[in-house]
Design a protein around this motif. Structure first.
Motif, PDB file in Angstrom:
ATOM      1  N   LEU A   6      63.538  31.800  29.571  1.00  0.00           N
ATOM      2  CA  LEU A   6      62.518  32.698  30.089  1.00  0.00           C
ATOM      3  C   LEU A   6      61.382  32.863  29.094  1.00  0.00           C
ATOM      4  CD1 LEU A   6      64.790  35.560  31.480  1.00  0.00           C
ATOM      5  CD2 LEU A   6      63.809  33.649  32.731  1.00  0.00           C
ATOM      6  N   THR A   7      60.197  32.984  29.620  1.00  0.00           N
ATOM      7  CA  THR A   7      59.060  33.358  28.792  1.00  0.00           C
ATOM      8  C   THR A   7      58.770  34.826  29.071  1.00  0.00           C
ATOM      9  OG1 THR A   7      57.510  32.631  30.486  1.00  0.00           O
ATOM     10  CG2 THR A   7      58.060  31.050  28.770  1.00  0.00           C
ATOM     11  N   ARG A   8      58.075  35.467  28.174  1.00  0.00           N
ATOM     12  CA  ARG A   8      57.750  36.884  28.350  1.00  0.00           C
ATOM     13  C   ARG A   8      56.301  37.028  28.767  1.00  0.00           C
ATOM     14  NH1 ARG A   8      61.003  40.881  26.796  1.00  0.00           N
ATOM     15  NH2 ARG A   8      62.814  40.335  25.581  1.00  0.00           N
ATOM     16  N   ALA A   9      56.061  38.040  29.571  1.00  0.00           N
ATOM     17  CA  ALA A   9      54.701  38.379  29.972  1.00  0.00           C
ATOM     18  C   ALA A   9      54.578  39.892  29.927  1.00  0.00           C
ATOM     19  CB  ALA A   9      54.404  37.867  31.370  1.00  0.00           C
ATOM     20  N   TYR A  10      53.456  40.364  29.443  1.00  0.00           N
ATOM     21  CA  TYR A  10      53.159  41.787  29.413  1.00  0.00           C
ATOM     22  C   TYR A  10      51.948  42.009  30.291  1.00  0.00           C
ATOM     23  CZ  TYR A  10      56.440  42.363  25.601  1.00  0.00           C
ATOM     24  OH  TYR A  10      57.584  42.395  24.840  1.00  0.00           O
ATOM     25  N   LEU A  23      53.421  38.088  16.795  1.00  0.00           N
ATOM     26  CA  LEU A  23      53.908  39.377  17.288  1.00  0.00           C
ATOM     27  C   LEU A  23      54.904  39.240  18.439  1.00  0.00           C
ATOM     28  CD1 LEU A  23      50.587  41.429  17.322  1.00  0.00           C
ATOM     29  CD2 LEU A  23      52.466  41.608  15.690  1.00  0.00           C
ATOM     30  N   ALA A  24      55.264  38.029  18.792  1.00  0.00           N
ATOM     31  CA  ALA A  24      56.110  37.800  19.965  1.00  0.00           C
ATOM     32  C   ALA A  24      57.467  38.494  19.874  1.00  0.00           C
ATOM     33  CB  ALA A  24      56.301  36.302  20.178  1.00  0.00           C
ATOM     34  N   GLY A  29      54.731  46.227  17.369  1.00  0.00           N
ATOM     35  CA  GLY A  29      53.499  45.587  16.911  1.00  0.00           C
ATOM     36  C   GLY A  29      52.679  45.050  18.061  1.00  0.00           C
ATOM     37  N   LEU A  30      53.378  44.504  19.045  1.00  0.00           N
ATOM     38  CA  LEU A  30      52.699  43.969  20.226  1.00  0.00           C
ATOM     39  C   LEU A  30      52.039  45.086  21.023  1.00  0.00           C
ATOM     40  CD1 LEU A  30      52.163  41.303  21.611  1.00  0.00           C
ATOM     41  CD2 LEU A  30      54.260  41.611  22.895  1.00  0.00           C
ATOM     42  N   ARG A  31      52.720  46.219  21.128  1.00  0.00           N
ATOM     43  CA  ARG A  31      52.144  47.369  21.828  1.00  0.00           C
ATOM     44  C   ARG A  31      50.894  47.864  21.108  1.00  0.00           C
ATOM     45  NH1 ARG A  31      55.173  51.258  24.990  1.00  0.00           N
ATOM     46  NH2 ARG A  31      53.756  52.903  25.581  1.00  0.00           N
ATOM     47  N   ALA A  32      50.935  47.917  19.786  1.00  0.00           N
ATOM     48  CA  ALA A  32      49.768  48.335  19.009  1.00  0.00           C
ATOM     49  C   ALA A  32      48.614  47.347  19.198  1.00  0.00           C
ATOM     50  CB  ALA A  32      50.136  48.457  17.538  1.00  0.00           C
ATOM     51  N   TYR A  33      48.936  46.065  19.240  1.00  0.00           N
ATOM     52  CA  TYR A  33      47.911  45.042  19.464  1.00  0.00           C
ATOM     53  C   TYR A  33      47.285  45.208  20.852  1.00  0.00           C
ATOM     54  CZ  TYR A  33      45.875  40.491  20.489  1.00  0.00           C
ATOM     55  OH  TYR A  33      45.024  39.492  20.871  1.00  0.00           O
TER      56      TYR A  33
END
Length: 68
Positions: A6-10, A23-24, A29-33
């Motif tokens: 699976l790949t992730r998507a936000y 940041l994956a 950290g991803l949320r801050a980005y």
């Protein structure tokens, strides 16, 4: 038995957000980005939207309520 990778998507407000490779594996950290792109993400709830076409989707949903 078959293994699916699976790949992730936000997503936020129907928009797929970029995921920088460094940041994956860091959700905070991803949320801050992502919050630098859309500041409302800081107060949004991260909801697991399930898997669609081998993509694990996490949605940021705005907090709904009243001020005060």
């Amino acid at each position: 038995m078959q293994i699916n990778h699976l790949t992730r998507a936000y997503r936020y407000d129907g928009i797929d957000l970029p995921i920088p490779p460094h940041l994956a594996d860091d959700p905070q950290g991803l949320r801050a980005y992502h919050a630098t792109l859309y500041p409302a993400i800081l107060n949004a709830e991260a909801v697991d939207a399930g898997v669609t076409n081998n993509v694990h989707v996490t949605e940021y949903r705005r907090a709904v309520g009243t001020k005060g």
